[in-house]
Write a protein that holds these residues in place. Sequence first.
Motif, PDB file in Angstrom:
ATOM      1  N   MET A  65       0.843  -1.163   0.000  1.00 20.45           N
ATOM      2  CA  MET A  65       0.000   0.000   0.000  1.00 20.45           C
ATOM      3  C   MET A  65       0.892   1.231   0.000  1.00 20.45           C
ATOM      4  O   MET A  65       1.874   1.291   0.721  1.00 20.45           O
ATOM      5  CB  MET A  65      -0.911   0.022   1.229  1.00 20.45           C
ATOM      6  CG  MET A  65      -1.814   1.220   1.244  1.00 20.45           C
ATOM      7  SD  MET A  65      -2.819   1.433   2.733  1.00 20.45           S
ATOM      8  CE  MET A  65      -3.639  -0.110   2.899  1.00 20.45           C
ATOM      9  N   LYS A  66       0.530   2.203  -0.812  1.00 18.30           N
ATOM     10  CA  LYS A  66       1.251   3.459  -0.858  1.00 18.30           C
ATOM     11  C   LYS A  66       0.373   4.533  -0.237  1.00 18.30           C
ATOM     12  O   LYS A  66      -0.804   4.637  -0.544  1.00 18.30           O
ATOM     13  CB  LYS A  66       1.589   3.823  -2.300  1.00 18.30           C
ATOM     14  CG  LYS A  66       2.517   5.006  -2.414  1.00 18.30           C
ATOM     15  CD  LYS A  66       2.900   5.206  -3.860  1.00 18.30           C
ATOM     16  CE  LYS A  66       4.289   4.640  -4.045  1.00 18.30           C
ATOM     17  NZ  LYS A  66       4.868   4.939  -5.330  1.00 18.30           N
ATOM     18  N   HIS A  67       0.946   5.304   0.662  1.00 20.70           N
ATOM     19  CA  HIS A  67       0.214   6.336   1.388  1.00 20.70           C
ATOM     20  C   HIS A  67       0.679   7.700   0.877  1.00 20.70           C
ATOM     21  O   HIS A  67       1.866   8.014   0.933  1.00 20.70           O
ATOM     22  CB  HIS A  67       0.512   6.196   2.867  1.00 20.70           C
ATOM     23  CG  HIS A  67      -0.277   7.123   3.729  1.00 20.70           C
ATOM     24  ND1 HIS A  67       0.040   7.345   5.030  1.00 20.70           N
ATOM     25  CD2 HIS A  67      -1.355   7.890   3.490  1.00 20.70           C
ATOM     26  CE1 HIS A  67      -0.798   8.198   5.568  1.00 20.70           C
ATOM     27  NE2 HIS A  67      -1.652   8.543   4.633  1.00 20.70           N
ATOM     28  N   ARG A 127      -3.837   5.097 -12.650  1.00 20.25           N
ATOM     29  CA  ARG A 127      -3.282   4.458 -13.851  1.00 20.25           C
ATOM     30  C   ARG A 127      -2.199   3.447 -13.497  1.00 20.25           C
ATOM     31  O   ARG A 127      -2.157   2.352 -14.045  1.00 20.25           O
ATOM     32  CB  ARG A 127      -2.737   5.519 -14.803  1.00 20.25           C
ATOM     33  CG  ARG A 127      -3.817   6.290 -15.498  1.00 20.25           C
ATOM     34  CD  ARG A 127      -3.261   7.282 -16.474  1.00 20.25           C
ATOM     35  NE  ARG A 127      -4.352   8.024 -17.098  1.00 20.25           N
ATOM     36  CZ  ARG A 127      -4.236   9.217 -17.626  1.00 20.25           C
ATOM     37  NH1 ARG A 127      -3.064   9.822 -17.631  1.00 20.25           N
ATOM     38  NH2 ARG A 127      -5.261   9.813 -18.176  1.00 20.25           N
ATOM     39  N   GLY A 128      -1.326   3.823 -12.582  1.00 20.06           N
ATOM     40  CA  GLY A 128      -0.264   2.912 -12.156  1.00 20.06           C
ATOM     41  C   GLY A 128      -0.824   1.664 -11.505  1.00 20.06           C
ATOM     42  O   GLY A 128      -0.389   0.548 -11.797  1.00 20.06           O
ATOM     43  N   ARG A 137      -4.292  -3.502  -9.697  1.00 22.46           N
ATOM     44  CA  ARG A 137      -4.679  -3.084  -8.349  1.00 22.46           C
ATOM     45  C   ARG A 137      -5.693  -1.942  -8.413  1.00 22.46           C
ATOM     46  O   ARG A 137      -5.743  -1.204  -9.382  1.00 22.46           O
ATOM     47  CB  ARG A 137      -3.458  -2.597  -7.566  1.00 22.46           C
ATOM     48  CG  ARG A 137      -2.428  -3.671  -7.335  1.00 22.46           C
ATOM     49  CD  ARG A 137      -1.303  -3.162  -6.473  1.00 22.46           C
ATOM     50  NE  ARG A 137      -0.687  -1.984  -7.068  1.00 22.46           N
ATOM     51  CZ  ARG A 137       0.604  -1.848  -7.318  1.00 22.46           C
ATOM     52  NH1 ARG A 137       1.433  -2.814  -7.020  1.00 22.46           N
ATOM     53  NH2 ARG A 137       1.079  -0.757  -7.851  1.00 22.46           N
ATOM     54  N   GLY A 138      -6.452  -1.785  -7.356  1.00 21.72           N
ATOM     55  CA  GLY A 138      -7.389  -0.677  -7.241  1.00 21.72           C
ATOM     56  C   GLY A 138      -6.759   0.474  -6.473  1.00 21.72           C
ATOM     57  O   GLY A 138      -5.625   0.378  -6.011  1.00 21.72           O
ATOM     58  N   THR A 139      -7.508   1.535  -6.341  1.00 27.52           N
ATOM     59  CA  THR A 139      -7.050   2.706  -5.593  1.00 27.52           C
ATOM     60  C   THR A 139      -8.105   3.063  -4.560  1.00 27.52           C
ATOM     61  O   THR A 139      -9.287   3.125  -4.868  1.00 27.52           O
ATOM     62  CB  THR A 139      -6.822   3.905  -6.539  1.00 27.52           C
ATOM     63  OG1 THR A 139      -5.845   3.548  -7.510  1.00 27.52           O
ATOM     64  CG2 THR A 139      -6.351   5.129  -5.773  1.00 27.52           C
ATOM     65  N   TYR A 140      -7.660   3.303  -3.339  1.00 25.85           N
ATOM     66  CA  TYR A 140      -8.544   3.691  -2.243  1.00 25.85           C
ATOM     67  C   TYR A 140      -8.176   5.113  -1.848  1.00 25.85           C
ATOM     68  O   TYR A 140      -7.006   5.422  -1.650  1.00 25.85           O
ATOM     69  CB  TYR A 140      -8.327   2.734  -1.074  1.00 25.85           C
ATOM     70  CG  TYR A 140      -9.108   3.077   0.168  1.00 25.85           C
ATOM     71  CD1 TYR A 140     -10.476   2.838   0.221  1.00 25.85           C
ATOM     72  CD2 TYR A 140      -8.487   3.634   1.271  1.00 25.85           C
ATOM     73  CE1 TYR A 140     -11.205   3.135   1.368  1.00 25.85           C
ATOM     74  CE2 TYR A 140      -9.204   3.932   2.416  1.00 25.85           C
ATOM     75  CZ  TYR A 140     -10.563   3.688   2.451  1.00 25.85           C
ATOM     76  OH  TYR A 140     -11.280   3.996   3.579  1.00 25.85           O
ATOM     77  N   VAL A 141      -9.170   5.969  -1.766  1.00 25.19           N
ATOM     78  CA  VAL A 141      -8.909   7.359  -1.383  1.00 25.19           C
ATOM     79  C   VAL A 141      -9.807   7.720  -0.206  1.00 25.19           C
ATOM     80  O   VAL A 141     -10.965   7.335  -0.150  1.00 25.19           O
ATOM     81  CB  VAL A 141      -9.122   8.321  -2.576  1.00 25.19           C
ATOM     82  CG1 VAL A 141     -10.528   8.253  -3.114  1.00 25.19           C
ATOM     83  CG2 VAL A 141      -8.780   9.753  -2.200  1.00 25.19           C
TER      84      VAL A 141
END
Length: 78
Positions: free
Chosen positions: A1-3, A32-33, A39-43
């Motif tokens: 996970m990237k924060h 996009r990455g 993978r999905g993105t969570y915001v």
Amino acid sequence: MKHVIIPTRNYLYAPSFNDINTAVDLFISYCRGNASCGRGTYVHCKAKRGRSTTIALCYLVKNKQMTFSNVIDLIRAK
């Protein structure tokens, strides 16, 4: 996970147009990455009320060429 942290004041202050554009551009880049790797993105924002939603809505308008009305309908449907 990237924060990733994009400091934005909450409640009484609207984010500047520049802050919104910066956040949306970062969001597009991460989406996009992540998508290219399956993978999905969570915001989210700390208060979980408005800032994250604002960026997600602006992302849909800018990156998916949706109208504001279409975006609102989509969010309400979810």
